[in-house]
Design a protein around this motif. Sequence first.
Motif, PDB file in Angstrom:
ATOM      1  N   PHE A   5       9.705   4.919   0.105  1.00  0.00           N
ATOM      2  CA  PHE A   5      10.432   3.806  -0.978  1.00  0.00           C
ATOM      3  C   PHE A   5      10.591   4.934  -2.727  1.00  0.00           C
ATOM      4  N   VAL A   6       8.989   5.615  -2.238  1.00  0.00           N
ATOM      5  CA  VAL A   6       9.012   6.476  -3.480  1.00  0.00           C
ATOM      6  C   VAL A   6       9.869   7.855  -3.756  1.00  0.00           C
ATOM      7  N   GLY A   7      10.027   8.171  -1.912  1.00  0.00           N
ATOM      8  CA  GLY A   7      11.407   9.052  -1.779  1.00  0.00           C
ATOM      9  C   GLY A   7      12.956   8.960  -2.491  1.00  0.00           C
ATOM     10  N   VAL A   8      13.473   7.744  -1.385  1.00  0.00           N
ATOM     11  CA  VAL A   8      14.470   6.747  -1.823  1.00  0.00           C
ATOM     12  C   VAL A   8      14.659   6.400  -3.458  1.00  0.00           C
ATOM     13  N   LEU A  66       4.972   2.266  -4.757  1.00  0.00           N
ATOM     14  CA  LEU A  66       3.952   1.854  -6.003  1.00  0.00           C
ATOM     15  C   LEU A  66       2.634   0.832  -6.060  1.00  0.00           C
ATOM     16  N   ARG A  67       3.714   0.038  -5.669  1.00  0.00           N
ATOM     17  CA  ARG A  67       2.950  -1.100  -5.114  1.00  0.00           C
ATOM     18  C   ARG A  67       2.531  -1.606  -4.025  1.00  0.00           C
ATOM     19  N   TYR A  68       3.435  -1.062  -2.819  1.00  0.00           N
ATOM     20  CA  TYR A  68       3.312  -1.740  -1.840  1.00  0.00           C
ATOM     21  C   TYR A  68       2.295  -1.276  -0.816  1.00  0.00           C
ATOM     22  N   GLU A  69       1.707  -2.240   0.137  1.00  0.00           N
ATOM     23  CA  GLU A  69       0.707  -2.421   0.476  1.00  0.00           C
ATOM     24  C   GLU A  69       0.572  -3.311   1.388  1.00  0.00           C
TER      25      GLU A  69
END
Length: 103
Positions: free
Chosen positions: A51-54, A99-102
């Motif tokens: 998600f950060v890369g996309v 960044l918030r992914y758990e």
Amino acid sequence: MIEHTLQLGLPERPLRHLRLLGEGVGVLLGLVIAYIALRGYYQNRSRAMLFVGVGFLLVLGVPAVATLLAFVVPVSVTTLNLVIQGFELAGLGSILYGLRYEP
């Protein structure tokens, strides 16, 4: 007539080149960050890095390509800005989610 560069006392043309260079460096750094994040995803299968890369691709890569395409395809400035802003918002949302992914 008041010049826009009155405060700095510099001619306008070098400032345009400096701004263009700054934009290019910013896009390049963003694409490098996106590449590193996507590589981290492929190595570790970390969904957060995906998600950060996309997100970085959407924030910096797509608007850069859209701006270049605007030189070839006739499009209004308002339409171009709306498209770019849409991709930037989607990219920022993707970065925030990553960044918030758990798991």
